[in-house]
Enzyme design. Sequence first.
Site, PDB file in Angstrom:
ATOM      1  N   GLU A 234      45.355  40.409  30.817  1.00  0.00           N
ATOM      2  CA  GLU A 234      45.713  39.409  31.826  1.00  0.00           C
ATOM      3  C   GLU A 234      46.057  38.149  31.060  1.00  0.00           C
ATOM      4  OE1 GLU A 234      45.571  36.174  33.603  1.00  0.00           O
ATOM      5  OE2 GLU A 234      43.521  36.549  34.292  1.00  0.00           O
ATOM      6  N   CYS A 268      45.366  30.512  35.098  1.00  0.00           N
ATOM      7  CA  CYS A 268      46.563  31.355  35.035  1.00  0.00           C
ATOM      8  C   CYS A 268      47.169  31.552  36.419  1.00  0.00           C
ATOM      9  CB  CYS A 268      46.217  32.707  34.417  1.00  0.00           C
ATOM     10  SG  CYS A 268      45.699  32.623  32.702  1.00  0.00           S
TER      11      CYS A 268
END
Length: 461
Positions: A234, A268
């Site tokens: 990720e 993020c």
Amino acid sequence: MPIATVNPANGETLKTYEAMGEEEVERRLQLAEATFRTYRTTSFDERARLLNRAADLLEEDQQEIGRVITTEMGKPIKQARAEAAKCARAMRWYAEHAAELLADEEPAASDVKDSGASRVLVRYRPLGPVLAVMPWNFPLWQVVRFAAPALMAGNVGLLKHASNVPQTALYLEDLFHRAGFPEGCFQTLLIGSAAVDDVLRDERVRAATLTGSEPAGRAVASTAGEMVKKTVLELGGSDPFVVMPSADLDRAAEVAVNARVQNTGQSCIAAKRFIVHTDVYDAFAERFTQGMRALRVGDPLEEETEVGPLSSERGRDDLEELVDDAVRGGATVLCGGERPDGPGWYYPPTVLAGVTREMRIHREEAFGPVATLYRAGDLDEAILIANDSPFGLSSNVWTRDETDVDRFVRDLEAGGVYVNGMTASHPAFPFGGVKRSGYGRELSGHGIREFCNITTVWHGA
């Protein structure tokens, strides 16, 4: 980078740690392998009991660990406590649902018969020690969303945390130990980034998961590929937040502010690119800019603070360079844009308009409270701008038109589409991205199965 707690609010070094030597790392690898041999045979009920106990302890420690997180990486204290509470809820969710998510599956009877078998089962078995390379921005949550499903699946964990959150890293090891997990089920490796490659190459480490920067992801993926080991990545995100004419503008602008500055913008999945239909662009831009300008910036330990310092001086420098490059290229600063005087690594909530494809901030992730505004002439242009990014983690769409929703869900290149709401992770829903945001999924049944050996058990007639 030294392994140390440096308070981002004032730059003061609070604690430093020596990196573990080769002998200590080897001892922990041996322990992980030995523990896995027995832990893998424990029942789901026993694992759930232990994980629920860890959740109890985390809730009891919420005030204390919240303060540790804030002093290590600068998260506003209310958000730090909320992160701890979220982790406890995720632990309980996996404790309750893991047995069901990993239950044996039986293929269709017709397929079993066609194969010549009397019975076929698909069984999920643990892989072994899993290396987790984790970032500083959500120092509890990023780890727990890996550890909870991994431990419930019967794996054991090795944590290489970011070097600026060593106290949080050690707390996590202690948490699982106090909860009663066998020694070796979850261990923290206080090592630098340069030592990760050797650990990942070790045959006792069966898989790896990384949340972090694109360069770090490339390095881990490259080594894991060479060693033929499963990975979940990720990485970065530059999520679009699209506002169409039918949207509730007041609500959209209010949520947009929170979506951009959660964790001081160091997330993020924070919305970063605000793509607004021309019919409502001016009205939204005014509301959004007012909201960003009104945010309370200050000491993250104060309850009223909404935006704290960035986690590091380097992080602030990188963000400032992106803003300065955009301004030199012709972008307009609607608010913020100037580094404040005084101690700490603060940067003000900033809104940039007139961003073009030639500017670095259009292609790179702005990891801090800086938003970019784009004007879209129609639905097609909005989708084009949204997809004009190397990243594809999540996305936000504001519209009351179901035709618009269908198009966005079909055409946006992202791991998630959040309609009339802000992207947020939840243990019941899969989380992850596409393109350079990584691969694989965390959370939900998809996440717990990532580090399982999916075994076909075939019985002859």
